[in-house]
Design a protein around this motif. Sequence first.
Motif, PDB file in Angstrom:
ATOM      1  N   SER A 215     -22.823   4.767  -7.951  1.00 20.39           N
ATOM      2  CA  SER A 215     -22.824   3.691  -6.945  1.00 20.39           C
ATOM      3  C   SER A 215     -24.246   3.227  -6.649  1.00 20.39           C
ATOM      4  O   SER A 215     -24.512   2.023  -6.533  1.00 20.39           O
ATOM      5  N   ALA A 216     -25.168   4.171  -6.556  1.00 22.55           N
ATOM      6  CA  ALA A 216     -26.565   3.816  -6.285  1.00 22.55           C
ATOM      7  C   ALA A 216     -27.160   3.020  -7.437  1.00 22.55           C
ATOM      8  O   ALA A 216     -27.889   2.045  -7.223  1.00 22.55           O
ATOM      9  N   VAL A 217     -26.847   3.421  -8.660  1.00 26.20           N
ATOM     10  CA  VAL A 217     -27.365   2.707  -9.833  1.00 26.20           C
ATOM     11  C   VAL A 217     -26.828   1.281  -9.874  1.00 26.20           C
ATOM     12  O   VAL A 217     -27.579   0.313 -10.093  1.00 26.20           O
ATOM     13  N   LEU A 218     -25.533   1.132  -9.661  1.00 26.49           N
ATOM     14  CA  LEU A 218     -24.923  -0.203  -9.676  1.00 26.49           C
ATOM     15  C   LEU A 218     -25.533  -1.095  -8.599  1.00 26.49           C
ATOM     16  O   LEU A 218     -25.817  -2.280  -8.837  1.00 26.49           O
ATOM     17  N   ARG A 219     -25.757  -0.508  -7.426  1.00 24.15           N
ATOM     18  CA  ARG A 219     -26.337  -1.291  -6.329  1.00 24.15           C
ATOM     19  C   ARG A 219     -27.774  -1.714  -6.644  1.00 24.15           C
ATOM     20  O   ARG A 219     -28.148  -2.879  -6.466  1.00 24.15           O
ATOM     21  N   LYS A 220     -28.566  -0.787  -7.130  1.00 19.76           N
ATOM     22  CA  LYS A 220     -29.971  -1.093  -7.405  1.00 19.76           C
ATOM     23  C   LYS A 220     -30.138  -2.102  -8.542  1.00 19.76           C
ATOM     24  O   LYS A 220     -31.074  -2.911  -8.529  1.00 19.76           O
ATOM     25  N   LEU A 221     -29.256  -2.022  -9.527  1.00 16.51           N
ATOM     26  CA  LEU A 221     -29.358  -2.926 -10.677  1.00 16.51           C
ATOM     27  C   LEU A 221     -28.526  -4.188 -10.502  1.00 16.51           C
ATOM     28  O   LEU A 221     -28.519  -5.049 -11.382  1.00 16.51           O
ATOM     29  N   GLN A 222     -27.811  -4.271  -9.381  1.00 14.58           N
ATOM     30  CA  GLN A 222     -26.966  -5.421  -9.069  1.00 14.58           C
ATOM     31  C   GLN A 222     -25.919  -5.661 -10.162  1.00 14.58           C
ATOM     32  O   GLN A 222     -25.718  -6.777 -10.640  1.00 14.58           O
ATOM     33  N   LEU A 223     -25.260  -4.568 -10.534  1.00 10.79           N
ATOM     34  CA  LEU A 223     -24.182  -4.611 -11.525  1.00 10.79           C
ATOM     35  C   LEU A 223     -22.856  -4.305 -10.837  1.00 10.79           C
ATOM     36  O   LEU A 223     -22.834  -3.724  -9.753  1.00 10.79           O
ATOM     37  N   SER A 224     -21.764  -4.665 -11.492  1.00 12.87           N
ATOM     38  CA  SER A 224     -20.459  -4.547 -10.843  1.00 12.87           C
ATOM     39  C   SER A 224     -19.654  -3.338 -11.292  1.00 12.87           C
ATOM     40  O   SER A 224     -18.859  -2.799 -10.516  1.00 12.87           O
ATOM     41  N   ASN A 225     -19.793  -2.895 -12.518  1.00 10.77           N
ATOM     42  CA  ASN A 225     -18.965  -1.812 -13.024  1.00 10.77           C
ATOM     43  C   ASN A 225     -19.682  -1.088 -14.164  1.00 10.77           C
ATOM     44  O   ASN A 225     -20.752  -1.495 -14.609  1.00 10.77           O
ATOM     45  N   ARG A 226     -19.050  -0.020 -14.649  1.00 13.46           N
ATOM     46  CA  ARG A 226     -19.696   0.800 -15.673  1.00 13.46           C
ATOM     47  C   ARG A 226     -19.819   0.081 -17.004  1.00 13.46           C
ATOM     48  O   ARG A 226     -20.694   0.417 -17.812  1.00 13.46           O
ATOM     49  N   HIS A 227     -18.961  -0.920 -17.256  1.00  9.14           N
ATOM     50  CA  HIS A 227     -19.070  -1.683 -18.513  1.00  9.14           C
ATOM     51  C   HIS A 227     -20.347  -2.512 -18.513  1.00  9.14           C
ATOM     52  O   HIS A 227     -21.077  -2.565 -19.520  1.00  9.14           O
ATOM     53  N   GLU A 228     -20.652  -3.136 -17.386  1.00  8.86           N
ATOM     54  CA  GLU A 228     -21.906  -3.882 -17.279  1.00  8.86           C
ATOM     55  C   GLU A 228     -23.095  -2.923 -17.359  1.00  8.86           C
ATOM     56  O   GLU A 228     -24.127  -3.242 -17.958  1.00  8.86           O
ATOM     57  N   LEU A 229     -22.933  -1.755 -16.743  1.00 12.22           N
ATOM     58  CA  LEU A 229     -23.994  -0.756 -16.776  1.00 12.22           C
ATOM     59  C   LEU A 229     -24.270  -0.318 -18.215  1.00 12.22           C
ATOM     60  O   LEU A 229     -25.435  -0.170 -18.624  1.00 12.22           O
ATOM     61  N   THR A 230     -23.208  -0.108 -18.994  1.00  5.47           N
ATOM     62  CA  THR A 230     -23.372   0.291 -20.392  1.00  5.47           C
ATOM     63  C   THR A 230     -24.099  -0.784 -21.193  1.00  5.47           C
ATOM     64  O   THR A 230     -25.003  -0.480 -21.991  1.00  5.47           O
ATOM     65  N   ARG A 231     -23.745  -2.034 -20.980  1.00  5.51           N
ATOM     66  CA  ARG A 231     -24.424  -3.128 -21.686  1.00  5.51           C
ATOM     67  C   ARG A 231     -25.894  -3.181 -21.287  1.00  5.51           C
ATOM     68  O   ARG A 231     -26.773  -3.402 -22.139  1.00  5.51           O
ATOM     69  N   TRP A 232     -26.171  -2.964 -20.003  1.00  3.94           N
ATOM     70  CA  TRP A 232     -27.558  -3.004 -19.502  1.00  3.94           C
ATOM     71  C   TRP A 232     -28.380  -1.899 -20.157  1.00  3.94           C
ATOM     72  O   TRP A 232     -29.504  -2.125 -20.609  1.00  3.94           O
ATOM     73  N   ALA A 233     -27.814  -0.686 -20.213  1.00  4.46           N
ATOM     74  CA  ALA A 233     -28.538   0.453 -20.810  1.00  4.46           C
ATOM     75  C   ALA A 233     -28.732   0.272 -22.309  1.00  4.46           C
ATOM     76  O   ALA A 233     -29.783   0.591 -22.861  1.00  4.46           O
ATOM     77  N   THR A 234     -27.711  -0.253 -22.971  1.00  2.00           N
ATOM     78  CA  THR A 234     -27.796  -0.461 -24.422  1.00  2.00           C
ATOM     79  C   THR A 234     -28.867  -1.493 -24.758  1.00  2.00           C
ATOM     80  O   THR A 234     -29.621  -1.324 -25.719  1.00  2.00           O
ATOM     81  N   ALA A 235     -28.944  -2.545 -23.965  1.00  2.00           N
ATOM     82  CA  ALA A 235     -29.937  -3.588 -24.217  1.00  2.00           C
ATOM     83  C   ALA A 235     -31.360  -3.042 -24.103  1.00  2.00           C
ATOM     84  O   ALA A 235     -32.283  -3.553 -24.753  1.00  2.00           O
ATOM     85  N   ARG A 236     -31.534  -1.999 -23.305  1.00  2.00           N
ATOM     86  CA  ARG A 236     -32.869  -1.398 -23.132  1.00  2.00           C
ATOM     87  C   ARG A 236     -33.054  -0.157 -23.986  1.00  2.00           C
ATOM     88  O   ARG A 236     -34.032   0.570 -23.825  1.00  2.00           O
ATOM     89  N   ARG A 237     -32.121   0.092 -24.867  1.00  2.00           N
ATOM     90  CA  ARG A 237     -32.181   1.223 -25.807  1.00  2.00           C
ATOM     91  C   ARG A 237     -32.323   2.563 -25.089  1.00  2.00           C
ATOM     92  O   ARG A 237     -33.080   3.438 -25.502  1.00  2.00           O
ATOM     93  N   LEU A 238     -31.582   2.701 -24.000  1.00  2.00           N
ATOM     94  CA  LEU A 238     -31.616   3.941 -23.239  1.00  2.00           C
ATOM     95  C   LEU A 238     -30.526   4.912 -23.671  1.00  2.00           C
ATOM     96  O   LEU A 238     -30.507   6.063 -23.229  1.00  2.00           O
ATOM     97  N   VAL A 239     -29.603   4.453 -24.502  1.00  2.00           N
ATOM     98  CA  VAL A 239     -28.444   5.271 -24.888  1.00  2.00           C
ATOM     99  C   VAL A 239     -28.816   6.182 -26.061  1.00  2.00           C
ATOM    100  O   VAL A 239     -29.467   5.706 -26.995  1.00  2.00           O
TER     101      VAL A 239
END
Length: 248
Positions: free
Chosen positions: A224-248
């Motif tokens: 919940s804290a990660v979604l709030r800080k990154l202004q994302l709505s769900n884990r699917h958006e979070l996954t796309r965000w992390a993948t785009a930054r090569r964090l996975v």
Amino acid sequence: MSDPTEENGTAGAAEAAESAHTSGGGAGARQVRVVLVDDHRMFRTGVQAEIGQTEQTGVEVVGEAADVDQAVTVITATRPEVVLLDVHLPGGGGVEVLRRCAPLMSDAEQPVRFLALSVSDAAEDVIGVIRGGARGYVTKTITGTDLINSIFRVQEGDAVFSPRLAGFVLDAFASTDAPPVDEDLDRLTQREREVLRLIARGYAYKEIAKQLFISVKTVESHVSAVLRKLQLSNRHELTRWATARRLV
């Protein structure tokens, strides 16, 4: 995912220590004093059970710590040859421990050497502690046998890395350019980054809780804290965000 306490028995660890460090008479001929720094008590207990049979392994665990302040106090008091250091710790993380223990690392007569032992295999974590002065970085999937070997190698001044992690360090130090600052990523705490990567890799909340030795409720709070800080709505958006930054 597994930890070193599950992958190899004490007998195997003792055999490895004896075969790897015989300089005239088995594990007993070579000993190393070690401090364990990890904020998960159960993990420390498991590692202690795995490597701490001194007569068989040659490793003597002389202290433990769960956060930065405890770590600095115990390391200063015991002056071990090697510190097994978790990257993510309350109080500033492993990098802060390294910063505050810099004089001990540079002691010519009795240097304290650090080996990072972490669940994280992220490039920024590896590079951060190596820049801070650690002699190596291994992940918690390492076997007890290999961990003992790594401890002795670090004591001797060698650099030790889990497979593929050495490439992060080579790439980082080969480049003369400073890494770009990611302001979004900098908003996250170390633990939030850890949860973020596991979520992006498809782990369920229960799996993350088991991996990080925390409760499912705590995992949910971090997400919940990660979604709030990154202004994302769900884990699917979070996954796309992390993948785009090569964090996975």
